[in-house]
Write a protein that holds these residues in place. Structure first.
Motif, PDB file in Angstrom:
ATOM      1  N   ILE B  73     -19.555  11.636  10.429  1.00 40.29           N
ATOM      2  CA  ILE B  73     -18.924  11.055   9.621  1.00 40.29           C
ATOM      3  C   ILE B  73     -19.708  10.594   8.329  1.00 40.29           C
ATOM      4  O   ILE B  73     -19.875  10.687   7.285  1.00 40.29           O
ATOM      5  N   SER B  74     -21.229  10.012   8.610  1.00 37.88           N
ATOM      6  CA  SER B  74     -21.724   9.780   6.961  1.00 37.88           C
ATOM      7  C   SER B  74     -23.497  10.038   8.297  1.00 37.88           C
ATOM      8  O   SER B  74     -23.710   9.855   9.368  1.00 37.88           O
ATOM      9  N   VAL B  75     -24.044  10.972   7.162  1.00 39.27           N
ATOM     10  CA  VAL B  75     -25.687  11.678   7.605  1.00 39.27           C
ATOM     11  C   VAL B  75     -26.327  11.524   6.688  1.00 39.27           C
ATOM     12  O   VAL B  75     -27.010  11.749   5.282  1.00 39.27           O
ATOM     13  N   SER B  76     -27.841  10.254   6.836  1.00 36.02           N
ATOM     14  CA  SER B  76     -28.733  10.154   6.061  1.00 36.02           C
ATOM     15  C   SER B  76     -30.102  11.061   6.798  1.00 36.02           C
ATOM     16  O   SER B  76     -30.495  10.369   7.354  1.00 36.02           O
ATOM     17  N   THR B 236     -27.600  12.659   1.494  1.00 36.39           N
ATOM     18  CA  THR B 236     -27.025  11.658   2.067  1.00 36.39           C
ATOM     19  C   THR B 236     -25.949  12.299   2.146  1.00 36.39           C
ATOM     20  O   THR B 236     -24.716  12.490   1.577  1.00 36.39           O
ATOM     21  N   HIS B 238     -21.854  12.498   3.541  1.00 41.62           N
ATOM     22  CA  HIS B 238     -20.491  12.021   4.328  1.00 41.62           C
ATOM     23  C   HIS B 238     -19.000  12.823   4.127  1.00 41.62           C
ATOM     24  O   HIS B 238     -18.641  13.815   3.325  1.00 41.62           O
ATOM     25  N   ARG B 240     -15.621  14.378   5.786  1.00 36.91           N
ATOM     26  CA  ARG B 240     -14.512  13.077   5.579  1.00 36.91           C
ATOM     27  C   ARG B 240     -13.157  13.016   5.862  1.00 36.91           C
ATOM     28  O   ARG B 240     -11.691  13.300   6.193  1.00 36.91           O
ATOM     29  N   GLN B 278     -18.752  15.173   0.735  1.00 38.92           N
ATOM     30  CA  GLN B 278     -19.379  14.664  -0.571  1.00 38.92           C
ATOM     31  C   GLN B 278     -20.650  14.559  -0.503  1.00 38.92           C
ATOM     32  O   GLN B 278     -21.118  13.640   1.036  1.00 38.92           O
ATOM     33  N   SER B 279     -22.011  14.566  -1.128  1.00 43.23           N
ATOM     34  CA  SER B 279     -23.479  13.723  -1.223  1.00 43.23           C
ATOM     35  C   SER B 279     -24.179  13.979  -2.210  1.00 43.23           C
ATOM     36  O   SER B 279     -23.276  13.776  -3.723  1.00 43.23           O
ATOM     37  N   ARG B 280     -24.822  13.211  -1.698  1.00 45.54           N
ATOM     38  CA  ARG B 280     -25.569  12.682  -2.910  1.00 45.54           C
ATOM     39  C   ARG B 280     -27.184  12.561  -2.255  1.00 45.54           C
ATOM     40  O   ARG B 280     -27.623  12.033  -1.274  1.00 45.54           O
TER      41      ARG B 280
END
Lengths: 288, 288
Positions: B73-76, B236, B238, B240, B278-280
Motif C-alpha cells: 500500500i505504501s513503501v518508503s 516512497t 503508494h 492504490r 504514485q511516488s515521490r
C-alpha cells in the motif's frame, strides 16, 4: 551529549516556547530518550501527526548531531496507533553513517494496556542543510494568498472538528477564504486548502518545526465536503532549506481520493519565497 | 511458505518472465530470503532503484501473505549504497500486524569488501488492494499522450546515459515527443517526462511490478538539460489499485530542484484510466 538527564530541544534560542517544551527529550542511554506527549497538541483521536513527526525528528537530531548531521532531509513516518497525552519513549537506531548524510530509524512508544505499544516508526536521512549548494532552480511557484488581514482564523473549523481540537490553539493559522468555503457549507470540491501559518507563541520556524507545519492544516477532505477525521497511515517529509523567520505559507492538496484512501501533498514556503519543505501522506478517507 | 528452498515470485502466472526471475527469492528462515540481483537491471552505477524496490516489496509480500495482506500500500525505501550484480540477502521484520493492514521493514544487503553491506532499508504497510472500497473520486487527470506509434523509443537516450544502461532493454518505453526534446539537445526546462510503458517481454503489470514502473523512466533532470545520473536518496511509493492488463502511462515531474537535491514525482495510470500508483523521491542532482 554526555549527561543522561540533560533536557534537549530543537531550537537553540527558543527553549521557552510551547513547541520546544512539547518535543523536549531526556536522554536515558545511547539513542534512547524519554519525552512527554502533551494533550495540548491533540486533535481528534490522538496527538497530531505533525507533532509526532517533529518529536521523532528531534530524537534523531540528537542522535546525528555528533556527526554534524543535525537536520532532517527526508523523514518517512508510519503511524501505527493513536498517541495519547502522557510519557513516551523514543528509541533511535543508526542505519548508516555517511560523509554528507546519515540514515537512521526512530520509534515512539507508550505504555498502554500493560504493554509498551509502538505509536510511530520512522526511517530518515539527516544532513546539514547549511552545507548544501546555494543554487535554486525551483519551478513551483509560491501560492498567492490574500493579505493576512483578509484571511480567516481556524475558529471557523466545523464544530464536529473543533470539539476535540486543542491543537488549533497552538497555531496562528489564517486560511485563504477562496479555499475555506467548506466552513460555510460550500466546499469547492477541488481538494485544496492553503493559508498563512506560524506558531501561536511566535516561536520562529526551524527545520524541526517544519515537520509540524507539514501536517498542521485541516485535512483537505474538508474541501471535498467530508468533515470527518482522516488518520494518516504514512507521511514522508522533505526538508529542503533552513526557513527564514516570519510567517509560512502552506498549501495542502489531494489528487487521488480513491478506494477509501487519499494522498495529501503539502508545501511550505518561507517568508523569502523559498519552498523549504514538501510532504506527501497517505491517509484513510473520512467516513460519510 | 513451508519449504525452505521454494522459489517464490510476484506474479502467479508469470514465473517465466524476466521480471519475475529478477525478483525471485528463496526462503532461508522466518522473514529471511536469498535473492540474486541481476546486472541486466542495472543503470549507471548500480541496479535500478525501482527494481530494488520491487525486489524488497516481493520479500514483504511473502512475509505478509499469511495475514492476507499481500499487496504493498505504501513503501518508503532509503537507498544506502549502490547494489551490484550478484547474490543479495533480504531480511524482513514485522512491526505491527493489523486487521486490515500490516507494517514491516525490509533490508537488502550484499557481501562487499569482506562485510555484509546494506543497500536498501525500507519501511512499508501492506494490505489487500482487492478488499478496498470501489469509490474513485480522483481529481487528477490522466496524461494525454500521442498514440504509441507517434511516440519515441528509449534508444534516443543521451549516449552518456545509454553506454551503461542494460535496464533500457527490460522495458518497452515510448516517450511523448513533446517531453523528449532533450534527446536532440532541446530540453524544455519544465522538468517533465511522460510516456507509455510495459515490460519488454509482455509480462502484465501487478502491484509489485508497479513499484518498478514508478522508477523506470529517465530522470526528469534530462528535461532540465542535465544528462547525468541522479541517484535516489529516498523513494516512497503508494500503490492504490491492482492495475488492469495492458500499457501503463507514466508521468515523471519535478517542482523543486534546489540545493543540489530534487524531488521527483511519478504517477502510473493503467489502461482503464485509473491512477494506480504514485511516488515521490528525493534525489541528488546530477553534476554539471
Amino acid at each position: 551529549m554526555t549527561s543522561t538527564q540533560q533536557t534537549t530541544t530543537g531550537g537553540s534560542s527558543a527553549a521557552g516556547s510551547e513547541f520546544d517544551r512539547g518535543i523536549a527529550l531526556e536522554r536515558r542511554a545511547e539513542g534512547e530518550y524519554d519525552g512527554h506527549l502533551d494533550g495540548a497538541w491533540s486533535i481528534g483521536a490522538g496527538i497530531n501527526g505533525g507533532m509526532l513527526l517533529a518529536a521523532a525528528g528531534n530524537a534523531l537530531r540528537h542522535t546525528f548531531a555528533d556527526e554534524a548531521h543535525p537536520d532532517p532531509i527526508s523523514v518517512s513516518a508510519y503511524y501505527l496507533s493513536a498517541a495519547k497525552d502522557g510519557p513516551a519513549r523514543f528509541a533511535t537506531e543508526v542505519v548508516r553513517r555517511g560523509r554528507s548524510m546519515s540514515t537512521g530509524t526512530v520509534t515512539i512508544s507508550q505504555h498502554d494496556g500493560g504493554a509498551q505499544v509502538e505509536r510511530v516508526r520512522a526511517l530518515a536521512t539527516y544532513g546539514d542543510l547549511t552545507a548544501l549548494p546555494d543554487e535554486v532552480r525551483t519551478t513551483a511557484t509560491a501560492p498567492e494568498l490574500p493579505p493576512l488581514e483578509q484571511c480567516l482564523g481556524s475558529d471557523l473549523a466545523p464544530p464536529e472538528f473543533k470539539k476535540n481540537a486543542p491543537l488549533l490553539n497552538r497555531f496562528d493559522l489564517r486560511l485563504d477564504p477562496a479555499t475555506a468555503g467548506w466552513a460555510i457549507g460550500k466546499p469547492s470540491g477541488r481538494g485544496l486548502i492553503q493559508g498563512w501559518l506560524r506558531l501561536a507563541d511566535g516561536r520562529e520556524p526551524d527545520p524541526i518545526s517544519l515537520l509540524l507545519a507539514l501536517d498542521a492544516l485541516p485535512p483537505v477532505t474538508f474541501d471535498l465536503g467530508l468533515p470527518g477525521w482522516a488518520p494518516t497511515l504514512e507521511l514522508t517529509a522533505h526538508i529542503r532549506a533552513v526557513p527564514a523567520p516570519g510567517w509560512l505559507r502552506v498549501v495542502h492538496a489531494t489528487r487521488n481520493f480513491a478506494g477509501g484512501l487519499l494522498e495529501e501533498d503539502a508545501e511550505v514556503w518561507d517568508s523569502t519565497g523559498r519552498l523549504v519543505a514538501q510532504s506527501r501522506q497517505l491517509a484513510r478517507a473520512p467516513r460519510g
